[in-house]
Motif scaffolding. Structure first.
Motif, PDB file in Angstrom:
ATOM      1  N   PRO A   1       0.815  -1.215   0.000  1.00 50.43           N
ATOM      2  CA  PRO A   1       0.000   0.000   0.000  1.00 50.43           C
ATOM      3  C   PRO A   1       0.854   1.274   0.000  1.00 50.43           C
ATOM      4  CG  PRO A   1      -0.942  -1.599   1.498  1.00 50.43           C
ATOM      5  CD  PRO A   1       0.364  -2.172   1.039  1.00 50.43           C
ATOM      6  N   SER A   2       1.977   1.259   0.712  1.00 50.64           N
ATOM      7  CA  SER A   2       2.850   2.439   0.745  1.00 50.64           C
ATOM      8  C   SER A   2       3.411   2.750  -0.643  1.00 50.64           C
ATOM      9  CB  SER A   2       4.004   2.220   1.733  1.00 50.64           C
ATOM     10  OG  SER A   2       4.771   1.081   1.373  1.00 50.64           O
ATOM     11  N   PHE A   3       3.704   1.705  -1.414  1.00 49.27           N
ATOM     12  CA  PHE A   3       4.173   1.881  -2.794  1.00 49.27           C
ATOM     13  C   PHE A   3       3.061   2.517  -3.636  1.00 49.27           C
ATOM     14  CE2 PHE A   3       4.144   0.216  -7.138  1.00 49.27           C
ATOM     15  CZ  PHE A   3       5.399   0.622  -7.597  1.00 49.27           C
ATOM     16  N   ALA A   4       1.845   2.014  -3.478  1.00 49.59           N
ATOM     17  CA  ALA A   4       0.711   2.544  -4.242  1.00 49.59           C
ATOM     18  C   ALA A   4       0.470   4.015  -3.914  1.00 49.59           C
ATOM     19  CB  ALA A   4      -0.547   1.727  -3.946  1.00 49.59           C
ATOM     20  N   VAL A   5       0.599   4.378  -2.637  1.00 52.24           N
ATOM     21  CA  VAL A   5       0.412   5.776  -2.230  1.00 52.24           C
ATOM     22  C   VAL A   5       1.456   6.667  -2.903  1.00 52.24           C
ATOM     23  CG1 VAL A   5       0.550   7.391  -0.292  1.00 52.24           C
ATOM     24  CG2 VAL A   5      -0.677   5.229  -0.025  1.00 52.24           C
ATOM     25  N   LEU A   6       2.708   6.223  -2.915  1.00 49.22           N
ATOM     26  CA  LEU A   6       3.769   6.998  -3.556  1.00 49.22           C
ATOM     27  C   LEU A   6       3.514   7.163  -5.049  1.00 49.22           C
ATOM     28  CD1 LEU A   6       7.096   5.809  -1.879  1.00 49.22           C
ATOM     29  CD2 LEU A   6       6.222   8.130  -1.984  1.00 49.22           C
ATOM     30  N   VAL A   7       3.073   6.086  -5.697  1.00 50.84           N
ATOM     31  CA  VAL A   7       2.766   6.155  -7.128  1.00 50.84           C
ATOM     32  C   VAL A   7       1.628   7.143  -7.378  1.00 50.84           C
ATOM     33  CG1 VAL A   7       1.813   4.854  -9.075  1.00 50.84           C
ATOM     34  CG2 VAL A   7       3.644   3.856  -7.707  1.00 50.84           C
ATOM     35  N   GLU A   8       0.566   7.041  -6.586  1.00 51.33           N
ATOM     36  CA  GLU A   8      -0.575   7.952  -6.740  1.00 51.33           C
ATOM     37  C   GLU A   8      -0.151   9.409  -6.555  1.00 51.33           C
ATOM     38  OE1 GLU A   8      -3.517   4.556  -4.790  1.00 51.33           O
ATOM     39  OE2 GLU A   8      -3.174   6.454  -3.738  1.00 51.33           O
ATOM     40  N   THR A   9       0.670   9.652  -5.539  1.00 48.85           N
ATOM     41  CA  THR A   9       1.101  11.020  -5.224  1.00 48.85           C
ATOM     42  C   THR A   9       2.021  11.585  -6.301  1.00 48.85           C
ATOM     43  OG1 THR A   9       0.965  10.514  -2.858  1.00 48.85           O
ATOM     44  CG2 THR A   9       2.220  12.474  -3.494  1.00 48.85           C
ATOM     45  N   LYS A  10       3.047  10.817  -6.665  1.00 48.75           N
ATOM     46  CA  LYS A  10       4.031  11.298  -7.646  1.00 48.75           C
ATOM     47  C   LYS A  10       3.438  11.387  -9.050  1.00 48.75           C
ATOM     48  CE  LYS A  10       8.247  10.069  -5.208  1.00 48.75           C
ATOM     49  NZ  LYS A  10       8.721  11.470  -5.111  1.00 48.75           N
ATOM     50  N   ALA A  11       2.495  10.510  -9.359  1.00 52.15           N
ATOM     51  CA  ALA A  11       1.839  10.580 -10.675  1.00 52.15           C
ATOM     52  C   ALA A  11       1.101  11.910 -10.827  1.00 52.15           C
ATOM     53  CB  ALA A  11       0.878   9.412 -10.842  1.00 52.15           C
ATOM     54  N   LYS A  12       0.421  12.310  -9.763  1.00 50.03           N
ATOM     55  CA  LYS A  12      -0.304  13.583  -9.802  1.00 50.03           C
ATOM     56  C   LYS A  12       0.653  14.772  -9.887  1.00 50.03           C
ATOM     57  CE  LYS A  12      -4.114  16.000  -7.533  1.00 50.03           C
ATOM     58  NZ  LYS A  12      -5.099  15.971  -6.403  1.00 50.03           N
ATOM     59  N   GLN A  13       1.803  14.653  -9.229  1.00 51.06           N
ATOM     60  CA  GLN A  13       2.777  15.747  -9.201  1.00 51.06           C
ATOM     61  C   GLN A  13       3.588  15.862 -10.495  1.00 51.06           C
ATOM     62  OE1 GLN A  13       5.146  14.632  -5.823  1.00 51.06           O
ATOM     63  NE2 GLN A  13       3.786  15.603  -4.327  1.00 51.06           N
ATOM     64  N   LEU A  14       3.964  14.737 -11.076  1.00 53.63           N
ATOM     65  CA  LEU A  14       4.967  14.735 -12.140  1.00 53.63           C
ATOM     66  C   LEU A  14       4.441  14.490 -13.553  1.00 53.63           C
ATOM     67  CD1 LEU A  14       7.765  12.668 -10.333  1.00 53.63           C
ATOM     68  CD2 LEU A  14       7.641  15.150 -10.583  1.00 53.63           C
ATOM     69  N   LEU A  15       3.323  13.783 -13.673  1.00 54.02           N
ATOM     70  CA  LEU A  15       2.881  13.375 -15.004  1.00 54.02           C
ATOM     71  C   LEU A  15       1.944  14.407 -15.636  1.00 54.02           C
ATOM     72  CD1 LEU A  15       2.194   9.558 -14.439  1.00 54.02           C
ATOM     73  CD2 LEU A  15       4.331  10.718 -15.053  1.00 54.02           C
ATOM     74  N   ARG A  16       1.937  14.402 -16.952  1.00 51.05           N
ATOM     75  CA  ARG A  16       1.004  15.278 -17.674  1.00 51.05           C
ATOM     76  C   ARG A  16      -0.435  14.890 -17.339  1.00 51.05           C
ATOM     77  NH1 ARG A  16       4.034  13.773 -22.204  1.00 51.05           N
ATOM     78  NH2 ARG A  16       2.154  12.877 -23.122  1.00 51.05           N
ATOM     79  N   ASP A  17      -1.320  15.878 -17.353  1.00 54.87           N
ATOM     80  CA  ASP A  17      -2.723  15.631 -17.001  1.00 54.87           C
ATOM     81  C   ASP A  17      -3.344  14.537 -17.853  1.00 54.87           C
ATOM     82  OD1 ASP A  17      -2.661  17.503 -15.007  1.00 54.87           O
ATOM     83  OD2 ASP A  17      -3.587  19.108 -16.200  1.00 54.87           O
ATOM     84  N   SER A  18      -2.992  14.514 -19.146  1.00 56.30           N
ATOM     85  CA  SER A  18      -3.572  13.518 -20.049  1.00 56.30           C
ATOM     86  C   SER A  18      -3.193  12.095 -19.633  1.00 56.30           C
ATOM     87  CB  SER A  18      -3.114  13.781 -21.486  1.00 56.30           C
ATOM     88  OG  SER A  18      -1.696  13.745 -21.572  1.00 56.30           O
ATOM     89  N   ILE A  19      -1.939  11.919 -19.222  1.00 54.06           N
ATOM     90  CA  ILE A  19      -1.484  10.593 -18.792  1.00 54.06           C
ATOM     91  C   ILE A  19      -2.104  10.242 -17.441  1.00 54.06           C
ATOM     92  CG2 ILE A  19       0.521   9.218 -18.101  1.00 54.06           C
ATOM     93  CD1 ILE A  19       2.173  10.762 -20.116  1.00 54.06           C
TER      94      ILE A  19
END
Length: 253
Positions: A127-145
């Motif tokens: 779950p901690s890995f999933a939280v990091l992915v969710e958080t960093k995806a929102k911070q770093l990835l383009r909105d479309s992705i």
């Protein structure tokens, strides 16, 4: 007189020539030994995995379509993604995973990862890995992705979100989504880092997957060379280099 001098020079040269031949011959033998040993080890490496490697490859085959879709989104070949999680697939034990998930789910959902942070599903994500992915995806990835990945939650209650997160991680397709997001994030985090080749890149990403986003480059480089991965969940037997298993699968596939 000249003949005597020539003979003397020849004898002197012969005296030094023989040890030189021995040294060169010894070096050649050592080089041959090293390369032969490496070739043998590479060929024999996979045998130590036995049926675990075969079963892992079967599981990958069943998920091939999902890997291809994820590869298109993160601009990597399916084999790249498959290699990252190959060691986890060998270690995955469905029965044990079901028992652990059921017993720890309530603790995590009610109180969070401080009380229960356990590996779930076929790619053994926490779950901690999933939280990091969710958080960093929102911070770093383009909105479309980010929208394509559909990682956002409609719910606002943290307890409800934790419950949804566990449900996601129990699903093979969702595990592929998180893996795809992880690679997209790594592509952003390491876009200025130079890799010598694809093998070095895949070993780096795989070690980050195994060790965590929050680790320094120095730590990741050190972990690539360390044997700290057990193929059995109970942790008995020999330890392997996670990156070495990844490299073996990537090279042979």
């Amino acid at each position: 007189m000249r003949q005597k001098q020539a003979k003397k020079i020849f004898i002197s040269a012969k005296r030094y020539y023989k040890p030189l031949i021995i040294i060169v011959f010894s070096v050649l033998l050592y080089v041959l030994f090293v390369f032969s040993k490496k070739a043998y080890n590479d060929a024999d490496f996979g045998k130590t995995f036995g049926s675990k490697a075969i079963e892992a490859e079967k599981k990958i085959g069943l998920l091939q379509e999902g890997f291809e879709l994820c590869g298109l989104l993160c601009h990597e070949k399916p084999l790249f993604l498959q290699s990252i999680i190959f060691p986890e697939l060998m270690r995955y034990n469905e029965l044990k995973d079901d028992i652990e998930t059921e017993s720890l789910r309530t603790l995590y959902v009610q109180f969070g990862e401080e009380y229960a942070n356990f590996s779930i599903g076929i790619f053994q994500m926490k779950p901690s890995f999933a939280v990091l992915v969710e958080t960093k995806a929102k911070q770093l990835l383009r909105d479309s992705i980010y929208k394509e990945l559909q990682l956002a939650y409609a719910e606002t209650s943290e307890e409800t979100i934790r419950g949804k997160r566990v449900q996601r991680l129990e699903d093979d397709n969702w595990q592929q989504v998180y893996l795809c997001a992880f690679v997209c994030i790594c592509n952003e985090l390491y876009k200025t880092k130079t890799f010598k080749n694809d093998t070095e890149k895949i070993q780096w990403y795989a070690t980050v997957y195994n060790a965590g986003f929050d680790k320094s480059d120095t730590y990741i480089a050190k972990k690539i060379e360390e044997a700290n991965f057990y193929l059995s969940q109970g942790m008995p037997g020999k330890k392997f280099k996670y990156a070495a298993i990844v490299k073996w699968f990537y090279a042979k596939s």
